[in-house]
Design a protein around this motif. Structure first.
Motif, PDB file in Angstrom:
ATOM      1  N   MET A 272       0.907  -1.224  -0.143  1.00  0.00           N
ATOM      2  CA  MET A 272       0.010  -0.042  -0.129  1.00  0.00           C
ATOM      3  C   MET A 272       0.682   1.209  -0.031  1.00  0.00           C
ATOM      4  N   ALA A 273       1.954   1.062   0.616  1.00  0.00           N
ATOM      5  CA  ALA A 273       2.667   2.331   0.941  1.00  0.00           C
ATOM      6  C   ALA A 273       3.629   2.561  -0.247  1.00  0.00           C
ATOM      7  N   ALA A 274       3.877   1.463  -1.099  1.00  0.00           N
ATOM      8  CA  ALA A 274       4.663   1.702  -2.209  1.00  0.00           C
ATOM      9  C   ALA A 274       4.010   1.951  -3.669  1.00  0.00           C
ATOM     10  N   PHE A 275       2.430   1.890  -3.554  1.00  0.00           N
ATOM     11  CA  PHE A 275       1.695   1.979  -4.541  1.00  0.00           C
ATOM     12  C   PHE A 275       1.782   3.066  -5.248  1.00  0.00           C
ATOM     13  N   LYS A 276       1.420   3.588  -6.415  1.00  0.00           N
ATOM     14  CA  LYS A 276       1.713   4.670  -7.216  1.00  0.00           C
ATOM     15  C   LYS A 276       0.561   5.565  -6.852  1.00  0.00           C
ATOM     16  N   GLY A 278      -0.124   6.596  -3.754  1.00  0.00           N
ATOM     17  CA  GLY A 278      -0.275   6.513  -2.439  1.00  0.00           C
ATOM     18  C   GLY A 278      -1.465   5.680  -1.991  1.00  0.00           C
ATOM     19  N   ARG A 279      -1.780   5.441  -0.801  1.00  0.00           N
ATOM     20  CA  ARG A 279      -2.488   4.659  -0.382  1.00  0.00           C
ATOM     21  C   ARG A 279      -4.067   4.892  -0.620  1.00  0.00           C
ATOM     22  N   ALA A 280      -4.492   6.091  -0.763  1.00  0.00           N
ATOM     23  CA  ALA A 280      -5.804   6.465  -1.199  1.00  0.00           C
ATOM     24  C   ALA A 280      -6.138   5.974  -2.456  1.00  0.00           C
ATOM     25  N   ARG A 281      -5.358   5.917  -3.466  1.00  0.00           N
ATOM     26  CA  ARG A 281      -5.355   5.308  -4.738  1.00  0.00           C
ATOM     27  C   ARG A 281      -5.509   3.745  -4.688  1.00  0.00           C
ATOM     28  N   TYR A 282      -4.599   3.041  -3.905  1.00  0.00           N
ATOM     29  CA  TYR A 282      -4.759   1.769  -3.606  1.00  0.00           C
ATOM     30  C   TYR A 282      -5.952   1.300  -3.373  1.00  0.00           C
ATOM     31  N   VAL A 283      -6.669   2.009  -2.169  1.00  0.00           N
ATOM     32  CA  VAL A 283      -7.769   1.635  -1.671  1.00  0.00           C
ATOM     33  C   VAL A 283      -8.857   1.776  -2.646  1.00  0.00           C
ATOM     34  N   LEU A 284      -8.909   2.824  -3.256  1.00  0.00           N
ATOM     35  CA  LEU A 284     -10.070   3.088  -4.502  1.00  0.00           C
ATOM     36  C   LEU A 284     -10.029   2.220  -5.594  1.00  0.00           C
ATOM     37  N   THR A 285      -8.598   1.706  -5.897  1.00  0.00           N
ATOM     38  CA  THR A 285      -8.635   0.742  -6.892  1.00  0.00           C
ATOM     39  C   THR A 285      -9.111  -0.499  -6.632  1.00  0.00           C
ATOM     40  N   LEU A 286      -8.809  -1.014  -5.520  1.00  0.00           N
ATOM     41  CA  LEU A 286      -9.348  -2.380  -4.881  1.00  0.00           C
ATOM     42  C   LEU A 286     -10.562  -2.325  -4.806  1.00  0.00           C
ATOM     43  N   ALA A 287     -11.316  -1.246  -4.106  1.00  0.00           N
ATOM     44  CA  ALA A 287     -12.546  -1.129  -4.207  1.00  0.00           C
ATOM     45  C   ALA A 287     -13.662  -0.900  -5.428  1.00  0.00           C
ATOM     46  N   GLY A 288     -13.107  -0.141  -6.122  1.00  0.00           N
ATOM     47  CA  GLY A 288     -13.525   0.067  -7.614  1.00  0.00           C
ATOM     48  C   GLY A 288     -13.591  -1.323  -8.057  1.00  0.00           C
ATOM     49  N   THR A 289     -12.548  -2.105  -8.333  1.00  0.00           N
ATOM     50  CA  THR A 289     -12.497  -3.375  -8.802  1.00  0.00           C
ATOM     51  C   THR A 289     -13.433  -4.354  -8.405  1.00  0.00           C
ATOM     52  N   ALA A 290     -13.680  -4.269  -6.653  1.00  0.00           N
ATOM     53  CA  ALA A 290     -14.554  -5.058  -6.073  1.00  0.00           C
ATOM     54  C   ALA A 290     -16.079  -4.877  -6.566  1.00  0.00           C
ATOM     55  N   VAL A 291     -16.276  -3.620  -6.590  1.00  0.00           N
ATOM     56  CA  VAL A 291     -17.781  -2.957  -7.087  1.00  0.00           C
ATOM     57  C   VAL A 291     -18.129  -3.465  -8.600  1.00  0.00           C
ATOM     58  N   ALA A 292     -17.257  -3.468  -9.334  1.00  0.00           N
ATOM     59  CA  ALA A 292     -17.352  -3.680 -10.700  1.00  0.00           C
ATOM     60  C   ALA A 292     -17.489  -5.272 -11.143  1.00  0.00           C
ATOM     61  N   TRP A 293     -16.765  -5.949 -10.161  1.00  0.00           N
ATOM     62  CA  TRP A 293     -17.109  -7.624 -10.328  1.00  0.00           C
ATOM     63  C   TRP A 293     -18.306  -7.768 -10.121  1.00  0.00           C
ATOM     64  N   GLN A 294     -18.868  -7.234  -8.644  1.00  0.00           N
ATOM     65  CA  GLN A 294     -20.180  -7.614  -8.317  1.00  0.00           C
ATOM     66  C   GLN A 294     -21.228  -7.299  -9.156  1.00  0.00           C
ATOM     67  N   ALA A 295     -20.948  -5.959 -10.049  1.00  0.00           N
ATOM     68  CA  ALA A 295     -21.913  -5.455 -10.966  1.00  0.00           C
ATOM     69  C   ALA A 295     -22.337  -6.629 -11.883  1.00  0.00           C
TER      70      ALA A 295
END
Length: 384
Positions: A272-276, A278-295
């Motif tokens: 998370m710390a090394a993610f391009k 920052g951390r916020a984009r890391y969380v948003l990327t994973l959250a967006g992926t999870a929501v898209a897969w559920q849709a």
């Protein structure tokens, strides 16, 4: 009289959607009146919405998954978890759906929970096999072998769901499979096929994993369809959401167990710390992926309930050529002639399948009109 009874049963088999409830004998007449006739304009509109969910969800989830790896993500268990981890979000639409009526038939929990658990475990390990196969194989080989899921689904649909095959359906399956295969072969020419970080000697393992994952995915879709037809025997949105949520909760439990057992959870803070960016984009990327897969998954299950598992798989396969085309604009990939041809082949194969359903709907409508006319001209009352 026997002929009249047979005709009436055929009419009752036409409604497909919002819900065909059965009471153990012939079914609820009120539910039959409320249902949408297969092939009608309203039916096609609802199916179009489901297809849009599948296409948009699959495309967005795949692109965000690639963004996760491009930006420094590396946990295969985390990537696996995002494919089912968004299932708790389904509680919100589930609470907003109408409560089941008093006369609605409810399958026994002793039948449903083993099904939820069994399919959920299959989904969890299927997601894992896909994640690890992508690590061990070049992208071109992965895409080529993954395209076999449609062919596997054609087999399971025939064996488990008694899917009827016509020339148009066979053409659709073949063209879509070749489209995905062409895309996989062509990816080696634009720099996306290299897998220099893959462990040596793992090629055979990766090939076996993606082949097994494709067969498992086809089996899962056919099991969903069989559950709706033989156990639940209802097609309401409430049952679709319940089926999707509970099976994916089990799959998420499998992923979390693997994340903890493998020790990958210890690397998450550093990742998370090394993610391009920052951390916020890391969380948003994973959250967006999870929501898209559920849709996408909800759209797939709704298509299975409304039409068939093979139709849902055909729609999902159509998304394969769309991802590289969008990646040209989002990630700077190079557009090639092979990508354009693969996309056109996918559209052609998809339209062949849709046209077959249009023909079936027209035929069912004509049969319905003839039977109604025969009933109007007869003084005999058909048995309920």
């Amino acid at each position: 009289m026997a002929h009249a009874q047979e005709i009436q049963l055929q009419i009752r088999g036409v409604p497909d959607e919002e819900s065909v409830h059965e009471d153990g004998r012939d079914g609820s007449k009120a539910a039959t009146r409320r249902s949408t006739t297969r092939g009608s304009f309203r039916w096609w509109m609802t199916v179009a919405v489901d297809m849009l969910m599948v296409l948009c969800g699959t495309t967005v989830a795949t692109l965000l998954g690639r963004l996760y790896y491009n930006s420094g993500g590396n946990s295969k268990w985390m990537a696996t978890l995002t494919q089912s981890g968004g299932s708790p979000l389904l509680v919100v639409p589930l609470l907003m759906t109408p409560a089941p009526s008093a006369e609605e038939r409810r399958p026994a929990a002793s039948k449903l929970w083993p099904i939820y658990a069994g399919i959920g475990v299959l989904i969890g390990f299927d997601n894992l096999m896909y994640s690890y196969a992508l690590q061990y194989l070049p992208v071109s080989t992965f895409s080529l072998v993954a395209a076999t899921q449609l062919a596997f689904n054609a087999i399971t649909s025939r064996l488990i769901n008694a899917q009827r095959f016509t020339a148009l359906i066979a053409n659709s399956v073949m063209v879509l499979t070749f489209s995905a295969a062409l895309l996989g072969v062509g990816s080696s020419s634009d720099g996306t096929s290299s897998s220099g970080s893959a462990p040596r000697g793992k090629y055979t393992v990766g090939f076996a994993l993606v082949l097994a994952a494709s067969a498992a995915f086809a089996l899962i879709m056919s099991l969903f369809e069989a559950t709706f037809e033989k156990v639940i025997r209802a097609r309401t949105l409430r049952w679709v959401l319940s089926m999707q949520m509970y099976t994916n909760l089990v799959a998420s439990a499998v992923s979390v167990a693997g994340l903890l057992a493998s020790g990958d959870w210890r690397t998450i803070p550093a990742e998370m710390a090394a993610f391009k960016d920052g951390r916020a984009r890391y969380v948003l990327t994973l959250a967006g992926t999870a929501v898209a897969w559920q849709a996408a998954a909800v759209g797939v299950v709704r298509l299975i309930a409304r039409v068939s598992s093979l139709f849902a798989n055909v729609t999902a396969t159509l998304a394969l050529p769309l991802v590289p085309v969008l990646a040209v604009a989002l990630f700077g990939d190079r557009m090639t002639g092979i990508k354009v041809v693969a996309m056109l082949m996918a559209v052609w194969g998809f339209l062949s399948y849709v046209y077959q359903h249009y023909v079936d709907g027209r035929r069912a409508g004509r049969t319905h009109c003839r039977v109604c006319a025969a009933r109007a001209g007869s003084d005999e009352v058909l048995p309920a």
